[in-house]
Design an enzyme around this catalytic site. Sequence first.
Site, PDB file in Angstrom:
ATOM      1  N   CYS A   1       0.867  -1.169   0.000  1.00 49.26           N
ATOM      2  CA  CYS A   1       0.000   0.000   0.000  1.00 49.26           C
ATOM      3  C   CYS A   1       0.903   1.218   0.000  1.00 49.26           C
ATOM      4  CB  CYS A   1      -0.918   0.005   1.223  1.00 49.26           C
ATOM      5  SG  CYS A   1      -1.992   1.473   1.300  1.00 49.26           S
TER       6      CYS A   1
ATOM      7  N   GLU B   1      -3.312   1.008  -6.846  1.00 47.57           N
ATOM      8  CA  GLU B   1      -2.224   0.123  -7.233  1.00 47.57           C
ATOM      9  C   GLU B   1      -2.033   0.240  -8.739  1.00 47.57           C
ATOM     10  OE1 GLU B   1       0.722  -1.107  -6.434  1.00 47.57           O
ATOM     11  OE2 GLU B   1      -0.316  -1.893  -4.660  1.00 47.57           O
TER      12      GLU B   1
END
Length: 271
Positions: free
Chosen positions: A2, A114
């Site tokens: 993350c 992402e």
Amino acid sequence: MCGRYAASRRPEDLVEIFEIQKWEPEETLEPDYNVAPTKEVFAVLDRVVKDADDPRPVRQLRKLKWGLVPSWAKTPEGGARMINARAETVHEKPSYHRAFATRRCILPADGYYEWVTGTQERELEVEGKKKRPRKQPYFVTPADGSVFAMAGLYEFWRDRTLPDDHPRAWWVTCSVITTEAETTPLAVPPEEGPRALADIHPRMPLMLTPDRWDAWLDPSRTDTEDLRGLLAPPSPGLMRAFPVSTAVSNVRNNGPELLNELVAPEEGTLF
């Protein structure tokens, strides 16, 4: 992993969602659609209030810095690199194991970003025709629109170069716990593109469902093996993922338009 996420919910909403008992309005943060390492973020934690008559932990909404600095660190310079802790090893790593035992928190988010290198881009890179392939960002978020409650850790670090009464004498920092990405189909499979989170990236933030919030935040639970049981991934099929503008790749861009779903990946970044 993350490395970027979105957090746009108002603190008043977080107070209601997490049943917060203590929150200082002066710690308000503006909605952030492009949260990057070293930024200040909201965290939910249970902790005894200093000088209070009641010794029981109080659920609080606090403002922390993303990028954990261990209490024993000589300088805070490594914090920007310690934004993620792996669920598989968090209980044994020197930088995280003490916080894992007693200083756990929840980092509320809308979802996380992402990046995927498109097939065509990868082929060009392999052929030596392109050195830096263009990557398509995806936004991953709960399919039902609920808060994305990321499991986190927090830590205190004392800046010994400052006097005790200095407002920056203590740093309170945090890290997101990550786990292996799901290989099962997304809740809303796209017509084209990744069919599972693992198709986007092999890691993902560990999401805590509401039934685990109390146990995760309880500082009286310190047994490592007991706590490791809380690191199990949630039931599959809770998430959706969709392509968003490459504008999110620049941390200077920040606005709700970053969460707009694209009909298809941008040209040149097809999955």
